[in-house]
Enzyme design. Structure first.
Site, PDB file in Angstrom:
ATOM      1  N   ASP A 176     -49.131  25.106  30.836  1.00  6.03           N
ATOM      2  CA  ASP A 176     -48.389  25.563  29.660  1.00  6.03           C
ATOM      3  C   ASP A 176     -48.474  27.086  29.691  1.00  6.03           C
ATOM      4  OD1 ASP A 176     -46.995  25.643  27.239  1.00  6.03           O
ATOM      5  OD2 ASP A 176     -48.836  25.522  26.070  1.00  6.03           O
TER       6      ASP A 176
ATOM      7  N   GLU B  22     -43.698  24.084  32.227  1.00  8.94           N
ATOM      8  CA  GLU B  22     -42.646  23.994  31.222  1.00  8.94           C
ATOM      9  C   GLU B  22     -41.504  24.963  31.509  1.00  8.94           C
ATOM     10  OE1 GLU B  22     -42.126  24.062  26.370  1.00  8.94           O
ATOM     11  OE2 GLU B  22     -44.026  24.681  27.247  1.00  8.94           O
TER      12      GLU B  22
ATOM     13  N   ASP C 194     -52.696  24.359  23.724  1.00  6.06           N
ATOM     14  CA  ASP C 194     -52.077  24.705  25.005  1.00  6.06           C
ATOM     15  C   ASP C 194     -52.641  23.843  26.136  1.00  6.06           C
ATOM     16  OD1 ASP C 194     -50.828  27.660  24.201  1.00  6.06           O
ATOM     17  OD2 ASP C 194     -52.720  27.184  23.221  1.00  6.06           O
TER      18      ASP C 194
END
Length: 169
Positions: free
Chosen positions: A7, A67, A140
């Site tokens: 992330d 991501e 996260d």
């Protein structure tokens, strides 16, 4: 298959390394790389790069799941996150690990079965799929573990296997 989910960020980079075998997931290592707000931005990027390289070297993943970024409001934050993401991608590329990108909707769909799931639902399903006793912190880190699970689900699909073997373009 060993998958590292990431992330991206510049204050906190969540990461999670999982082993995926026959639809079952086992956490190997997870945590967060943090940088200090007052630190020179370029030094923060060096810290992120070095830390990602260390996690890659220690775990030797077969794939990295990260991501896809999109921002609608804060362009200043977007630029910093994009720069951090670039440093992360550089570390992964130099390690020779293939990168797979997923949208938040794809992660939600893979982890919960519902693309509009709320963050607490995704975190709880991530915890359950990894047989963890408590939710990983910070958020996260949980997001990174969900990223890894998403790739585990996608990599096992017949379409993804065909794409990886060059059978589908």
């Amino acid at each position: 298959m060993v998958i590292m989910g990431i992330d991206p960020g510049y204050a906190i980079v969540g990461y999670g390394v999982v082993s995926a075998l026959s639809g079952k997931y086992r956490p190997m290592e997870y945590g967060a790389i943090t940088t200090q707000a007052g630190e020179v931005f370029e030094d923060r990027l060096v810290s992120i790069y070095d830390s990602v390289c260390a996690v890659l070297a220690h775990n030797r993943p077969d794939a990295v799941s990260i991501e896809k970024l999109y921002f609608t409001n804060n362009k200043t934050t977007a630029i910093g996150v994009a720069e951090a993401r670039g440093v992360i991608l550089l570390a992964v590329r130099k390690a020779g690990v293939p990168v797979f990108e997923y949208t938040p909707l794809q992660v939600k769909q893979a982890v919960t079965g519902y693309g509009q799931a709320k963050k607490p639902q995704v975190m709880e399903m991530t915890r359950k799929l990894l047989c963890l006793t408590k939710l990983p912190k910070p958020d996260d880190t949980a997001d990174a573990l969900a990223m890894a699970i998403c790739h585990g689900q996608a990599a096992g699909s017949p379409l993804r296997r065909a794409m990886l073997s060059g059978g589908v373009r």
